[in-house]
Design a protein around this motif. Structure first.
Motif, PDB file in Angstrom:
ATOM      1  N   SER A   1       0.993  -1.187   0.322  1.00  0.00           N
ATOM      2  CA  SER A   1      -0.027   0.117  -0.074  1.00  0.00           C
ATOM      3  C   SER A   1       0.901   1.330  -0.160  1.00  0.00           C
ATOM      4  O   SER A   1       2.270   1.320   0.251  1.00  0.00           O
ATOM      5  N   TRP A   2       0.323   2.430  -0.334  1.00  0.00           N
ATOM      6  CA  TRP A   2       0.889   3.618  -0.155  1.00  0.00           C
ATOM      7  C   TRP A   2      -0.020   4.629   0.423  1.00  0.00           C
ATOM      8  O   TRP A   2      -1.230   4.579   0.349  1.00  0.00           O
ATOM      9  N   SER A   3       0.429   5.928   0.875  1.00  0.00           N
ATOM     10  CA  SER A   3      -0.126   6.665   1.469  1.00  0.00           C
ATOM     11  C   SER A   3       0.365   7.878   1.447  1.00  0.00           C
ATOM     12  O   SER A   3       1.689   7.900   1.236  1.00  0.00           O
ATOM     13  N   VAL A   4      -0.274   8.983   1.329  1.00  0.00           N
ATOM     14  CA  VAL A   4       0.349  10.599   1.722  1.00  0.00           C
ATOM     15  C   VAL A   4      -0.548  11.236   2.463  1.00  0.00           C
ATOM     16  O   VAL A   4      -1.726  10.966   2.652  1.00  0.00           O
ATOM     17  N   ARG A   5      -0.068  11.994   3.265  1.00  0.00           N
ATOM     18  CA  ARG A   5      -0.523  12.855   4.186  1.00  0.00           C
ATOM     19  C   ARG A   5      -0.153  14.252   3.819  1.00  0.00           C
ATOM     20  O   ARG A   5       1.066  14.573   3.711  1.00  0.00           O
ATOM     21  N   LEU A   6      -0.984  15.077   3.437  1.00  0.00           N
ATOM     22  CA  LEU A   6      -0.823  16.422   2.896  1.00  0.00           C
ATOM     23  C   LEU A   6      -1.423  17.687   3.750  1.00  0.00           C
ATOM     24  O   LEU A   6      -2.633  17.521   3.948  1.00  0.00           O
ATOM     25  N   ALA A   7      -0.454  18.594   3.816  1.00  0.00           N
ATOM     26  CA  ALA A   7      -1.150  19.919   4.477  1.00  0.00           C
ATOM     27  C   ALA A   7      -1.252  20.895   3.324  1.00  0.00           C
ATOM     28  O   ALA A   7      -0.292  21.206   2.621  1.00  0.00           O
ATOM     29  N   ALA A   8      -2.574  21.168   3.355  1.00  0.00           N
ATOM     30  CA  ALA A   8      -3.008  22.023   1.967  1.00  0.00           C
ATOM     31  C   ALA A   8      -4.312  22.693   2.343  1.00  0.00           C
ATOM     32  O   ALA A   8      -4.902  22.266   3.161  1.00  0.00           O
ATOM     33  N   GLU A   9      -4.876  23.673   1.576  1.00  0.00           N
ATOM     34  CA  GLU A   9      -5.910  24.206   1.616  1.00  0.00           C
ATOM     35  C   GLU A   9      -7.001  23.389   1.425  1.00  0.00           C
ATOM     36  O   GLU A   9      -7.208  22.291   0.894  1.00  0.00           O
ATOM     37  N   ALA A  10      -8.337  23.830   1.821  1.00  0.00           N
ATOM     38  CA  ALA A  10      -9.459  22.866   1.680  1.00  0.00           C
ATOM     39  C   ALA A  10      -9.935  22.528   0.359  1.00  0.00           C
ATOM     40  O   ALA A  10     -10.512  21.622   0.149  1.00  0.00           O
ATOM     41  N   GLY A  11      -9.411  23.523  -0.546  1.00  0.00           N
ATOM     42  CA  GLY A  11     -10.124  23.286  -1.907  1.00  0.00           C
ATOM     43  C   GLY A  11      -8.986  22.337  -2.893  1.00  0.00           C
ATOM     44  O   GLY A  11      -9.650  22.350  -3.858  1.00  0.00           O
ATOM     45  N   VAL A  12      -8.386  21.622  -2.225  1.00  0.00           N
ATOM     46  CA  VAL A  12      -7.601  20.681  -3.129  1.00  0.00           C
ATOM     47  C   VAL A  12      -8.341  19.759  -3.809  1.00  0.00           C
ATOM     48  O   VAL A  12      -9.394  19.072  -3.361  1.00  0.00           O
ATOM     49  N   ASP A  13      -8.128  19.639  -5.029  1.00  0.00           N
ATOM     50  CA  ASP A  13      -8.744  18.566  -5.873  1.00  0.00           C
ATOM     51  C   ASP A  13      -8.346  17.301  -5.779  1.00  0.00           C
ATOM     52  O   ASP A  13      -7.164  16.691  -6.345  1.00  0.00           O
ATOM     53  N   LEU A  14      -8.805  16.542  -4.590  1.00  0.00           N
ATOM     54  CA  LEU A  14      -8.083  15.285  -4.153  1.00  0.00           C
ATOM     55  C   LEU A  14      -8.251  14.261  -5.304  1.00  0.00           C
ATOM     56  O   LEU A  14      -7.309  13.360  -5.248  1.00  0.00           O
ATOM     57  N   ALA A  15      -9.234  14.214  -5.993  1.00  0.00           N
ATOM     58  CA  ALA A  15      -9.517  13.157  -6.967  1.00  0.00           C
ATOM     59  C   ALA A  15      -8.402  13.095  -8.134  1.00  0.00           C
ATOM     60  O   ALA A  15      -7.832  12.285  -8.501  1.00  0.00           O
ATOM     61  N   SER A  16      -7.964  14.544  -8.356  1.00  0.00           N
ATOM     62  CA  SER A  16      -6.957  14.631  -9.432  1.00  0.00           C
ATOM     63  C   SER A  16      -5.809  14.152  -8.994  1.00  0.00           C
ATOM     64  O   SER A  16      -4.902  13.714  -9.736  1.00  0.00           O
ATOM     65  N   LEU A  17      -5.311  14.630  -7.637  1.00  0.00           N
ATOM     66  CA  LEU A  17      -4.072  14.590  -7.036  1.00  0.00           C
ATOM     67  C   LEU A  17      -3.966  12.832  -6.872  1.00  0.00           C
ATOM     68  O   LEU A  17      -2.874  12.270  -7.063  1.00  0.00           O
ATOM     69  N   GLN A  18      -5.055  12.281  -6.417  1.00  0.00           N
ATOM     70  CA  GLN A  18      -5.054  10.849  -6.310  1.00  0.00           C
ATOM     71  C   GLN A  18      -4.523  10.114  -7.493  1.00  0.00           C
ATOM     72  O   GLN A  18      -3.675   9.176  -7.547  1.00  0.00           O
ATOM     73  N   HIS A  19      -5.296  10.616  -8.689  1.00  0.00           N
ATOM     74  CA  HIS A  19      -4.809   9.949 -10.033  1.00  0.00           C
ATOM     75  C   HIS A  19      -3.373  10.249 -10.351  1.00  0.00           C
ATOM     76  O   HIS A  19      -2.678   9.312 -10.924  1.00  0.00           O
ATOM     77  N   GLY A  20      -2.798  11.532 -10.040  1.00  0.00           N
ATOM     78  CA  GLY A  20      -1.533  11.952 -10.562  1.00  0.00           C
ATOM     79  C   GLY A  20      -0.644  10.938  -9.760  1.00  0.00           C
ATOM     80  O   GLY A  20       0.372  10.321 -10.118  1.00  0.00           O
ATOM     81  N   LEU A  21      -0.664  10.660  -8.314  1.00  0.00           N
ATOM     82  CA  LEU A  21      -0.034  10.175  -7.599  1.00  0.00           C
ATOM     83  C   LEU A  21       0.138   8.553  -8.000  1.00  0.00           C
ATOM     84  O   LEU A  21       1.196   7.884  -7.925  1.00  0.00           O
ATOM     85  N   GLN A  22      -1.056   8.033  -8.243  1.00  0.00           N
ATOM     86  CA  GLN A  22      -1.246   6.595  -8.725  1.00  0.00           C
ATOM     87  C   GLN A  22      -0.607   6.306  -9.849  1.00  0.00           C
ATOM     88  O   GLN A  22       0.345   5.289 -10.057  1.00  0.00           O
ATOM     89  N   GLN A  23      -0.575   7.366 -10.808  1.00  0.00           N
ATOM     90  CA  GLN A  23       0.104   7.290 -12.156  1.00  0.00           C
ATOM     91  C   GLN A  23       1.827   7.014 -11.978  1.00  0.00           C
ATOM     92  O   GLN A  23       2.499   6.335 -12.739  1.00  0.00           O
ATOM     93  N   GLN A  24       2.212   7.929 -11.050  1.00  0.00           N
ATOM     94  CA  GLN A  24       3.688   7.949 -10.787  1.00  0.00           C
ATOM     95  C   GLN A  24       4.232   6.467 -10.530  1.00  0.00           C
ATOM     96  O   GLN A  24       5.072   5.988 -10.818  1.00  0.00           O
TER      97      GLN A  24
END
Length: 341
Positions: free
Chosen positions: A32-55
């Motif tokens: 498994s992988w995980s990321v804990r991120l300190a960022a603003e409330a409006g982060v596009d988490l779905a897009s970020l999740q997709h990009g991370l998985q692509q890596q």
């Protein structure tokens, strides 16, 4: 009493005052992988999740010895004498692995996949499958003899390597750490500087949490069975601009005819390690480096491992298990320099 490790360089950059803690996770590399991120409330988490998985999907597509269709899988099946242009990431990771192999005198070797397979820790003929038997000394001697004569002749200008004769690359001791680095690089490219990244227990952190605290992580300890002696005092690390990886003999092993065989193989003699080291932890800015060096030091053993750690300036903790059930630790000078005393 808990001990504390602190980085030498500490940035005063902080997340936005309105930053929140976001969690993302997924599966890759058989773990498994995980990321804990300190960022603003409006982060596009779905897009970020997709990009991370692509890596991580890209790392698997290039470097997995479990996927027959990966670039590494095709290289392993290629005819003797052929030459192969590798993707940039694959070439860089393999080149670094070969550097660690040379520096460690072959204690770590990314070309030792055939030995890993013989011991049942590869993708086929596994130790936990019916019919598996440990390899014979003759099989190991033959595999080691061929390993000593190998030369991939890497060419940085063309990003190419040779397949000398049925070489079986196995980057499992470095690719997971590189996967951690890839997640970190991706977050940085998207403008995020405060995060904790983890893949299968290997970690890398940057910046701080929304409350201004660093990403505190506990260094991995071997499991202690009932009645066993206590381990040395636990250690927590402020993972700020640093990565940490641990190699342990308790993670994967099998027992046969009363003998215990750990998954870490010494490429110099072909046998699983039996040098009293229960675990080695390395702290480094790059998780790829922490991953590979922790394996190399584990194979070398307590004395030679510490010497190499000092030569390379590595922050390393070597934990030994003794016959009477007690544990002792040895710390490199770079590790000691990080202790908050």
């Amino acid at each position: 009493m808990r001990r504390v490790l602190l980085p030498h360089a500490i940035s005063d950059a902080a997340p936005a005052a309105t930053a929140l803690l976001h969690d993302l996770s997924g599966l890759s590399m058989g773990t498994s992988w995980s990321v804990r991120l300190a960022a603003e409330a409006g982060v596009d988490l779905a897009s970020l999740q997709h990009g991370l998985q692509q890596q991580l999907d890209d790392v698997v597509a290039q470097m997995s010895h479990w996927e027959a269709g990966s670039d590494l899988g095709r290289y392993n099946r290629a005819p003797a004498g052929s030459r192969h242009v590798l993707p940039a990431a694959f070439f860089d990771v393999l080149s670094f692995a070969l550097e660690v192999a040379q520096a460690s005198g072959g204690a770590y070797n990314p070309c030792a996949g055939a030995l890993v397979n013989l011991w049942g820790f590869g993708p086929t003929g596994r130790y936990d499958q019916a019919g598996f038997t440990a390899p014979t000394p003759d099989q190991l001697a033959a595999a080691c003899a061929s390993l000593q004569q190998l030369s991939l002749a890497p060419d940085a200008a063309t990003r190419s390597v040779c397949q000398p004769a049925a070489v079986q690359l196995d980057l499992s001791a470095v690719a997971k750490g590189y996967g951690v680095d890839r997640l970190a690089y991706y977050l940085q490219s998207q403008g995020y500087g405060h995060y904790l990244v983890e893949v299968g227990g290997e970690l890398r952190g940057a910046g701080v949490k929304p409350d201004g605290q660093p990403w505190w992580v506990a260094l991995e300890q071997p499991p202690v069975q009932d009645g066993a002696a206590a381990l040395p005092a636990p250690i927590v690390l402020a993972l700020h601009g640093l990565s940490v990886a641990t190699s342990g003999d308790y993670r994967r092993y099998f027992e046969q005819d009363g003998q215990r065989y750990a998954h870490t193989i010494d490429p110099r003699n072909g046998w699983p390690i039996s040098n009293a080291l229960a675990s080695v932890t390395v702290i480094h800015p790059q998780c790829m480096a922490a991953d590979a060096w922790s394996t190399a030091l584990t194979v070398l053993g307590p004395q030679a491992g510490l010497r190499l750690a000092e030569q390379q300036g590595l922050a390393a903790r070597l934990l030994c298990r003794h016959a009477d059930g007690t544990y002792s630790e040895t710390l490199s000078s770079a590790f000691v320099s990080m202790l908050d005393q």
